[in-house]
Design a protein around this motif. Sequence first.
Motif, mmCIF file in Angstrom:
data_model
loop_
_atom_site.group_PDB
_atom_site.id
_atom_site.type_symbol
_atom_site.label_atom_id
_atom_site.label_comp_id
_atom_site.label_asym_id
_atom_site.label_seq_id
_atom_site.Cartn_x
_atom_site.Cartn_y
_atom_site.Cartn_z
ATOM 1 N N ARG A 112 24.811 -95.395 57.040
ATOM 2 C CA ARG A 112 25.117 -95.668 55.639
ATOM 3 C C ARG A 112 24.067 -96.512 54.946
ATOM 4 O O ARG A 112 23.900 -96.430 53.739
ATOM 5 N N ASP B 144 31.265 -104.329 52.328
ATOM 6 C CA ASP B 144 31.385 -102.865 52.383
ATOM 7 C C ASP B 144 32.814 -102.444 52.711
ATOM 8 O O ASP B 144 33.339 -102.734 53.798
ATOM 9 N N GLU B 145 33.435 -101.748 51.774
ATOM 10 C CA GLU B 145 34.846 -101.400 51.938
ATOM 11 C C GLU B 145 35.050 -100.268 52.931
ATOM 12 O O GLU B 145 36.148 -100.051 53.416
ATOM 13 N N GLU B 146 33.964 -99.513 53.192
ATOM 14 C CA GLU B 146 34.135 -98.417 54.133
ATOM 15 C C GLU B 146 33.775 -98.815 55.554
ATOM 16 O O GLU B 146 33.952 -98.032 56.480
ATOM 17 N N GLU B 147 33.227 -100.017 55.701
ATOM 18 C CA GLU B 147 32.949 -100.518 57.042
ATOM 19 C C GLU B 147 34.228 -101.184 57.562
ATOM 20 O O GLU B 147 34.666 -102.197 57.028
ATOM 21 N N SER C 156 37.255 -105.518 54.470
ATOM 22 C CA SER C 156 38.219 -104.617 55.115
ATOM 23 C C SER C 156 39.242 -105.406 55.921
ATOM 24 O O SER C 156 40.438 -105.128 55.868
#
Lengths: 355, 488
Positions: free
Chosen positions: A60, A79-82, A88
């Motif tokens: 990413r 990072d919200e997708e990590e 998160s």
Amino acid sequence: MISRVADSCFWLTRYLERVDTLARLLEVNRSFQLDAEMSSGDRWRPLVVVSGSEELFLERVGAEQIDDAEAVQAYLVWDEEEPSSIVSSVRWARENARTIRETMSVETWESVNDVWLWLRDRATRRLYDRDRDAFYDHLCKQCMLFHGICYSTMLHEDPFLFMKLGRAVERAGQTARILDVKHHALGDTAADRETTVDAAQWLAILRSCSAFEPFFKRSAHVLTGQAVARFLIFDRTFPRSVLHNLDRARGLLLRLQAEENSSRRHRSWEVLERVRGQLLQMDIEDVLDWGIHRTLTWIVDSNSELCDALHEDYLDPPIEALRFAARTAGNPSFHPLLATPVDESSGSGQAQRQG
Amino acid sequence: MSLSNTPRLFEGYEPLPGTFDEFFGPDGKPHPPVEQVVRLLNELDPQAFRQRQKLADTTFLRSGVTFSVYGKSTDTERIFPFDLIPRIVSATEWHDVERGLVQRIRALNLFLNDVYGEQRILAEGVVPEHMVLGSKAYQPKMHGITPPKGVYVHIAGVDLIRGDDGRFMVLEDNVRTPSGVSYVLENRMMMKKVFANVFRESRVAPVEMYPTRLREAMAAVSPGGGSEPHSVVLTPGPFNSAYFEHSFLARRVGCELVQGSDLFVEGDRVFAKTTTGPSPVHVIYRRVDDDFLDPQWFRSDSMLGVPGLVRAYAKGNVAIVNAIGNGVADDKAIYPYVPDMIRFYLSEEPILEQVRTYICEREADRRYVIEHIEELVVKAVNEAGGYGMLVGPKASQRECADFRARVAADPRNYIAQPLIELSACPTSSRDGVGPRRVDLRPFIVTGDSSWVLPGGLTRVALVKGSYVVNSSQGGGSKDTWVVGEPPA
């Protein structure tokens, strides 16, 4: 208590512990850069590795950024997708808390919700840009505050016990992982030829575990890898050592068992007793013989085995075992012929968890 | 009267023409029960008032008194907008409302016993049989199953409005899983916090015993007999928009909040999955719709329910609160018959009035609705939340044409009512205090007997000129104060 609720209690504190640990790691690593004379390649990558985020980071963000202080921090914080990022972990801690609000004290819930709202606030983003240390510091303190609030406002019964259990289990694993940062930065240790860079690295590890002063209270301790590893694995009075947390987990499991009036077998108890027993028989020489990295890997793996067993025993017991118990336990009006067909499709509205 | 020059809160307030104002008469003077509150609120300068409003909003956000908006992530939790100016009802007036509500719930409960039993009311033609048996909410599988003590409607929320003459009337009944009571309790707590002095001097009837009454009602219907029942609140889960309320009720009633996957049925008994093994469950206050309760009986794709639950219920091993199949009693097309039900079952005249309703399935009514759609409010009978609705006088030509076609195509699914000039209550807005339309949802709890929460949830259409009070469509809420001495 309802298994799913216990599961959320357990995961809530695990996520918060991850926030606490990662925030401190990042904060210490920033100041550590000022001290040591290392090639920059060793500075930030290890943090990405121990967070279990290397693969996703490379995909990413890209390999060229993996030593970049700002890129790594931005990724591991925001990072919200990590899945391992601070944002998160806070999100999932809060989501677990929201799901079990009826179980928590109002104050406990608000303290988790506060961290979440704080993190979403634009002013916090400015604080992050302006005063990074204050940002990390606030996060760590909020996590500790949470435990204090729990302690003072909740009934000291099952939900509280599962929260403490989550924290103990997570801490044991996190301390092992932090200790392993050294391995990822410099390779396995060799006590007889440690350099100033090694010393600085060990110091950073101690600080990452809030162990700087406690370590030096042990008068015999000089700053070597061997001494640091011994302290972080074996010192039973240090609240973040591996053994201290396994001791705690043991105490908590005993309390949970005492409340049960059945003599069922608990696999989690067996796993814990095995691992803890083995550690108690070892000393730091054995660890060095075996290799620190190998030992730590064994601890981390045993820890996940323990978690699996906890799920089976308490947090998500298999339905067939429950049905069997329901059939056999004081249920005189039960007629086997009336039993409805088993339907395994049970919905899961549960908050995501990983680890 | 005023000592300083700052403008008073209600200064320049103008009631809506042709509308009953909750605070002020046509002469601009406050109604007698409201006088004191107006005086006390006027002592605050608007600046202080705004600060308190801000305090209330941040407190709600912090404590997570929110609802989530469907189909979005966790970031889209919103606070239910709360207006600090209370809505006030005199105890004398409330006394009649209360009697009217208890009467109505008794009748609806008898109706449900009848519909799922003898069907006397259908046989005698008081309510047309095909309207009842053809209702989407009618559950034929429940026929012949009587819930414990014959209670179907343990918790009801009856929506009341005031027309231009100021009299309360029933707009609709909610006897499935009415929501909103948590906001009543939270709003009250907030008012005590930010307006302690106004509150203290106003002698407001308390609402705080709601959870106790609910717990008593649940215990009253427990099949466990005398022993302490194990009660739970069943929620669809944290993604449901009313999750806050489910969690709130579990907390206040002092029982566990469970999801369908936390329960299982073995030997026609319901158990919860706990950390120490299975634990028998006796009473389920469910906030899951009928169709999702048990995939073996209703929707087989439901992930929210508990397979086998209905069998356990049918055997009398578990009480379900509210009972299954209640929707047939609050179907909007059944509503016009409630006054007749009251006469039929109780031999009494209805105490509360209700709104003139055109049943589109009746040919004469349908013709009238299609011809006069611009003057009417048309509602789909099984929709809630202000969806599936046409407000004729406010709608465009195209919207009216669209509803005409819908009514013609599926008449059973629609009813129509004249547009009621809902009463308005002073409400704060960005441009100061102005009149906004309100309704009222009182809550009635029934176990061994019925109890009415004094007041209820006042919902307010925050958008100027709007008639829609639903939270999903720009509505907010107010605390409702029943003040003064009730008649002896």
